[in-house]
Design a protein around this motif. Structure first.
Motif, PDB file in Angstrom:
ATOM      1  N   THR A   1       0.874  -1.152   0.123  1.00 32.88           N
ATOM      2  CA  THR A   1      -0.120   0.160  -0.035  1.00 32.88           C
ATOM      3  C   THR A   1       1.026   1.250   0.073  1.00 32.88           C
ATOM      4  O   THR A   1       0.612   2.252  -0.538  1.00 32.88           O
ATOM      5  CB  THR A   1      -0.916  -0.102   1.152  1.00 32.88           C
TER       6      THR A   1
ATOM      7  N   THR B   1       0.861   4.156  -2.929  1.00 33.13           N
ATOM      8  CA  THR B   1       0.624   5.465  -2.397  1.00 33.13           C
ATOM      9  C   THR B   1       1.951   6.614  -2.952  1.00 33.13           C
ATOM     10  O   THR B   1       1.559   7.409  -3.587  1.00 33.13           O
ATOM     11  CB  THR B   1       0.609   5.762  -1.040  1.00 33.13           C
TER      12      THR B   1
ATOM     13  N   SER C   1       1.838   6.709  -6.983  1.00 34.78           N
ATOM     14  CA  SER C   1       0.690   7.404  -7.304  1.00 34.78           C
ATOM     15  C   SER C   1       0.831   8.854  -7.040  1.00 34.78           C
ATOM     16  O   SER C   1       0.484   9.911  -7.806  1.00 34.78           O
ATOM     17  CB  SER C   1      -0.521   6.945  -6.797  1.00 34.78           C
TER      18      SER C   1
ATOM     19  N   LEU D   1      -6.503   4.319  -9.251  1.00 36.75           N
ATOM     20  CA  LEU D   1      -6.434   4.153  -7.734  1.00 36.75           C
ATOM     21  C   LEU D   1      -7.621   3.614  -7.339  1.00 36.75           C
ATOM     22  O   LEU D   1      -7.727   2.466  -6.371  1.00 36.75           O
ATOM     23  CB  LEU D   1      -6.062   5.471  -7.121  1.00 36.75           C
ATOM     24  N   PHE D   2      -8.798   3.749  -7.908  1.00 44.43           N
ATOM     25  CA  PHE D   2      -9.995   3.267  -7.584  1.00 44.43           C
ATOM     26  C   PHE D   2     -10.019   1.767  -7.874  1.00 44.43           C
ATOM     27  O   PHE D   2     -10.439   0.880  -6.917  1.00 44.43           O
ATOM     28  CB  PHE D   2     -11.092   4.053  -8.388  1.00 44.43           C
TER      29      PHE D   2
ATOM     30  N   VAL E   1      -7.105   0.145  -8.202  1.00 42.69           N
ATOM     31  CA  VAL E   1      -6.185  -0.580  -7.176  1.00 42.69           C
ATOM     32  C   VAL E   1      -6.918  -0.947  -5.834  1.00 42.69           C
ATOM     33  O   VAL E   1      -6.779  -2.037  -5.088  1.00 42.69           O
ATOM     34  CB  VAL E   1      -5.165   0.303  -7.047  1.00 42.69           C
ATOM     35  N   ILE E   2      -7.618   0.056  -5.191  1.00 37.95           N
ATOM     36  CA  ILE E   2      -8.320  -0.282  -4.010  1.00 37.95           C
ATOM     37  C   ILE E   2      -9.309  -1.441  -4.220  1.00 37.95           C
ATOM     38  O   ILE E   2      -9.306  -2.292  -3.036  1.00 37.95           O
ATOM     39  CB  ILE E   2      -9.081   1.037  -3.598  1.00 37.95           C
TER      40      ILE E   2
ATOM     41  N   LEU F   1      -7.048  -4.367  -4.406  1.00 40.13           N
ATOM     42  CA  LEU F   1      -6.635  -4.569  -3.010  1.00 40.13           C
ATOM     43  C   LEU F   1      -7.310  -5.239  -2.028  1.00 40.13           C
ATOM     44  O   LEU F   1      -7.235  -6.392  -1.323  1.00 40.13           O
ATOM     45  CB  LEU F   1      -6.059  -3.278  -2.386  1.00 40.13           C
ATOM     46  N   GLY F   2      -8.761  -4.843  -1.880  1.00 38.05           N
ATOM     47  CA  GLY F   2      -9.605  -5.368  -1.128  1.00 38.05           C
ATOM     48  C   GLY F   2     -10.198  -6.457  -1.333  1.00 38.05           C
ATOM     49  O   GLY F   2     -10.425  -7.790  -0.359  1.00 38.05           O
TER      50      GLY F   2
END
Length: 879
Positions: free
Chosen positions: A397, A401, A404, A426-427, A429-430, A433-434
């Motif tokens: 993460t 970060t 990005s 990034l959306f 990626v989130i 990742l989740g």
């Protein structure tokens, strides 16, 4: 007899079969849907033709169809290749993909439809083969395998290079080769590895070279991953080396003739000196992991295309923190990854991957192996039982970060990115990742969500990236091709002798390939260096990979056997200024030729001065050292050496202009070599020159490399002076002929603050003297009784023993001559063409072409195949 229930069970597809089907269909459908949305033929008025696909490859595809279906003689040699050239290098670089057979079903303008299906099929096959690999070597299956396969098939490299359609074969063959290597290392089974690597070497040696380099890295990782002892490593290394050599030997029938071809062309541009330096600030590569990180400006000079989607990228990163995988394997994988990353930004490593040559456009062409490697690592990790630790999640993460943040803070330096792309990336990626960090992955919702997130992001990247590229309309390609084909067919139906055709318009430099005539232009990465050198010497545009015969004179048209010419018409009325035949040159000297036909768009001329393909000439041509940089003098030196008359060296005479006026430009006493400077940079500036021919001779202007359309506009007698834009040597422009007493006005309008009139001179050709020289050379022609692209046979008579058979057939070691049934030595003239010494009297002369080293390659490949087959049979018979 089996029951009905058993038969149904037998035909029911397995999970793996459904996975492979999904891996093929998903990228196939996604790209087909996008192309339909963009109205690509056959689903609309556009086409997939853009940049080199529209300017180069489509012409080679047309040549492929014509060769296989209509003219096998052009298989190894073609006079559509510039003034004539060997074709083995062209086949091995552009045309040996087995999928190209699809194009045989698409004649004429429908060839774009074949390109459409060829492209989407290669996307689908890349997904299929990658899914085959990971279902065979990992526990991946179902929608997760389909997602990773789609990420591979539609990776950023594929999207950016889909126009380089011949490279896409590497994408679907690499997983098969890698799987063969996997079997070689794990089970000592070599056949699959040798088979697929051989196919890759045959299909495209260039991409195969990059794959071979990657295989060395892959071998190192696999050896470490399955390490047992040094003895086993030695055995694996021997098997890897011997199997790789065997593949090379099996492909020798392609590789050896190709090597010879490259020695005449690309190999002569190899960089021998370099510096150990970064080509750019390495963190700039991070921008290419965001979707849509591609536009036209990235084609000639950009960073590597690395997009693989958030899921695959995170999976690759988590690989190095996956404690299920042995530490030594992760360290080895880390070293391989670092080497690949450095290869994307360190000059010597970049050169290594490109065989010692900086790419002309499309940089970092090997980045598909980087994407493959990262997605392969992700496939090892993203399994049902993967549970990342909190430390790994935190570190990754943090890395995301920081990366990005760097892009966001420096977004103005990334012309191919906008902030909404960064935020959207990034959306995903989130979301990824989740998803990856969920503790429960067995429920059916998990693989479905995995697929939806992955496929959506991959699709969005393809759509956003390709929306930045414009394409040739179907009508622009089809109408031009149809009209040129009609003109060519009309001439060829009436004249079956050996000749060339010139034209004053072009769509591409490969028009001769497209419509099947002997021309004078070509755009090819395997163009022999001697060809552009000759074109530059004679006053025609040239470059390292192209030539265009747009500036022929009466002299060169004659010597190069340009027997016919096509000229576009100047339309009037509502169609004024428009034509489906874009003008490429101004050719006033067509007034010396005979008009033999016309239609609504063009006029066909016959050149009365065109010399035959071969004729008796003075032996002076064999000793001519033509080193002048003046194209007018070069042409007359050439002609004089053929006639043996020194007076023919003075056919061109420099002329003065009658009047020169300047507007917003300082007065100049001498025009040639002058530097025109604007007095007021904010106002227009122009120079107007006039002359009135005192004879009906042909007049030409020479333009140095700085006298071009980037620096000025040229208007001749109120009309724009048509000229091919790209040239690096002095060219000759035909400006007047049969214009005695008619005032000629040339206006040069500056586009910039200054203009250097490099080699800007007006010349008059002594046309009667030129006609006399041509008449002398026509006296003893080579009467051809049989001819095609690779064979010429005929008789010729000479008046004395001091003459040679001079031809306009480009010289090559592949041409073999006989005179009166006896082998004869061939000689190179003006660094370009073929000549033979002749005895006095009548001689029967033949020239036949066969690719150098092809016989040796066939012998090596056949011998290797026999040894491998015999050894395999003996081994199995023995056991």
């Amino acid at each position: 007899m089996a029951s009905l229930q058993d038969q149904k069970r037998r035909w029911q597809p397995t999970t793996r079969q459904l996975t492979l089907l999904g891996a093929f269909i998903t990228p196939f459908i996604l790209m087909t849907a996008y192309f339909i949305y963009r109205q690509m033929a056959p689903f609309g008025s556009s086409s997939l033709l853009t940049v080199d696909l529209g300017q180069q490859y489509i012409d080679f595809f047309a040549y492929l169809r014509r060769t296989i279906l209509h003219d096998p003689s052009s298989l190894f040699y073609s006079f559509s290749n510039g003034l004539g050239g060997e074709m083995f290098g062209t086949w091995s670089y552009y045309l040996l993909s087995p999928l190209n057979w699809i194009l045989l079903l698409c004649p004429g303008a429908s060839l774009t439809v074949g390109v459409f299906f060829l492209t989407v099929l290669k996307y689908g096959l890349a997904g299929l083969t990658f899914a085959w690999l990971i279902t065979k070597t990992t526990s991946q299956t179902g929608l997760r395998a389909v997602t990773l396969a789609t990420a591979y098939a539609l990776m950023g490299w594929s999207i950016a290079n889909q126009l380089n359609v011949m490279w896409l074969d590497a994408a679907y063959l690499l997983p098969l080769i890698f799987y063969g290597l996997f079997l070689l290392m794990h089970a000592a089974k070599w056949r699959l590895y040798v088979t697929w690597l051989t196919i890759m070497l045959i299909v495209n040696y260039y991409m195969a070279y990059m794959i071979c380099l990657f295989l060395i890295l892959a071998f190192i990782w696999l050896a470490v991953d399955r390490w047992t002892n040094w003895r086993a490593l030695l055995r694996q290394g021997s098997q890897f080396a011997l199997s790789s050599v065997a593949s090379g030997l099996l492909a020798a029938f392609v590789l050896l003739p190709t090597w010879w071809s490259l020695s005449q062309s690309k190999a002569q541009y190899t960089v021998t000196s370099f510096k150990w330096k970064f080509e750019f600030f390495p963190p700039k590569m991070i921008g290419k992991f965001f979707m849509g990180a591609f536009n036209f400006d990235q084609m000639p000079d950009g960073t590597a295309n690395l997009f693989i989607g958030a899921i695959a990228l995170l999976g690759a990163m988590f690989f190095f923190a996956d404690h299920r995988i042995q530490l030594r394997s992760r360290i080895a994988a880390g070293l391989v990854t670092v080497f690949l990353a450095l290869s994307l930004c360190v000059q010597p490593l970049d050169l290594l991957w490109h065989a010692g040559q900086f790419p002309v456009w499309y940089p970092y062409r090997f980045s598909f192996v980087v994407a493959f490697w990262l997605i392969w690592l992700a496939a090892q990790t993203l399994t049902d039982d993967f549970e990342p630790g909190w430390l790994a999640i935190a570190v990754i993460t943090l890395i995301i970060t920081i990366g990005s943040g760097y892009i966001a803070l420096n977004i103005k330096h990334f012309k191919y990115l906008q902030m909404n792309q960064v935020l959207l990336g990034l959306f995903f990626v989130i979301l990824a990742l989740g998803l990856i960090t969920l503790p429960v992955k067995q429920h059916w919702i998990y693989p479905l969500t995995f697929f939806v997130i992955g496929a959506t992001e991959i699709s969005a990247n393809a759509f956003m990236s390709l929306n930045n590229i414009s394409y040739v309309s179907q009508s622009e390609y089809g109408n031009y091709t149809h009209e040129l084909q009609r003109l060519v067919d009309h001439v060829q139906q009436k004249d079956t002798s050996a000749y060339r055709i010139g034209k004053t318009f072009l769509r591409t430099k490969g028009d001769a390939f497209q419509t099947g005539f002997n021309g004078g232009g070509v755009f090819s990465s395997v163009l022999p260096k001697a060809v552009p050198t000759f074109f530059g010497n004679t006053g025609n545009p040239d470059g390292d990979g192209f030539v265009e015969y747009s500036n022929g004179t009466l002299v060169t048209d004659s010597l190069l056997n340009m027997k016919y010419y096509f000229q576009q018409k100047q339309l009037a009325g509502a169609l004024s200024g428009s034509s489906m035949l874009p003008a490429s040159s101004n050719k006033a000297d067509l007034a010396d030729y005979q008009s033999i036909g016309q239609d609504h768009w063009a006029t066909t001329y016959k050149n009365p001065y065109a010399l035959p393909m071969g004729y008796a000439a003075s032996r002076d041509i064999l000793t001519l050292k033509n080193k002048t940089a003046d194209p007018s003098q070069y042409q007359t030196n050439w002609l004089a050496a053929l006639t043996g008359h020194s007076a023919d060296r003075r056919l061109y005479t420099a002329q003065n202009f009658d009047q020169v006026t300047f507007q917003n430009i300082g007065q100049q006493s001498k025009i040639t070599g002058a530097v025109l400077q604007k007095k007021n940079l904010l106002k227009p500036a122009k120079m107007t020159l006039t002359f009135t021919p005192t004879t009906n001779d042909a007049y030409y202007l020479t333009f140095g490399s700085t006298v071009n359309s980037d620096n000025a506009n040229f208007v001749l007698n109120g009309q724009a002076l048509n000229q091919y834009k790209t040239y690096r040597n002095t060219i000759m422009v035909s400006v007047a002929d049969h214009a005695k007493g008619k005032k000629q006005t040339l206006t040069i309008q500056l586009k910039k603050g200054s203009l250097w009139l490099d080699n800007f001179t007006l010349y008059q050709l002594n046309t009667p003297k030129f006609r006399s020289a041509v008449t002398d050379l026509k006296a003893h022609p080579w009467h051809l009784t049989k001819h095609n692209n690779r064979y010429f046979s005929g008789s010729i008579s000479t008046a004395n023993a001091g003459q040679v058979l001079n031809t306009s057939i480009p010289y090559s070691q592949g041409w073999h001559a006989t005179v009166n049934g006896h082998p004869a030595k061939t000689y190179k003239t003006v660094g370009m063409f073929t000549a033979l010494k002749l005895p006095k009297g009548k001689s029967q002369v033949t020239l036949s072409y066969w690719p150098p080293l092809l016989n040796l390659g066939l012998a090596i490949s056949t011998g290797t195949l026999i040894v491998l087959t015999g050894g395999w049979w003996f081994f199995h018979r023995r056991h």
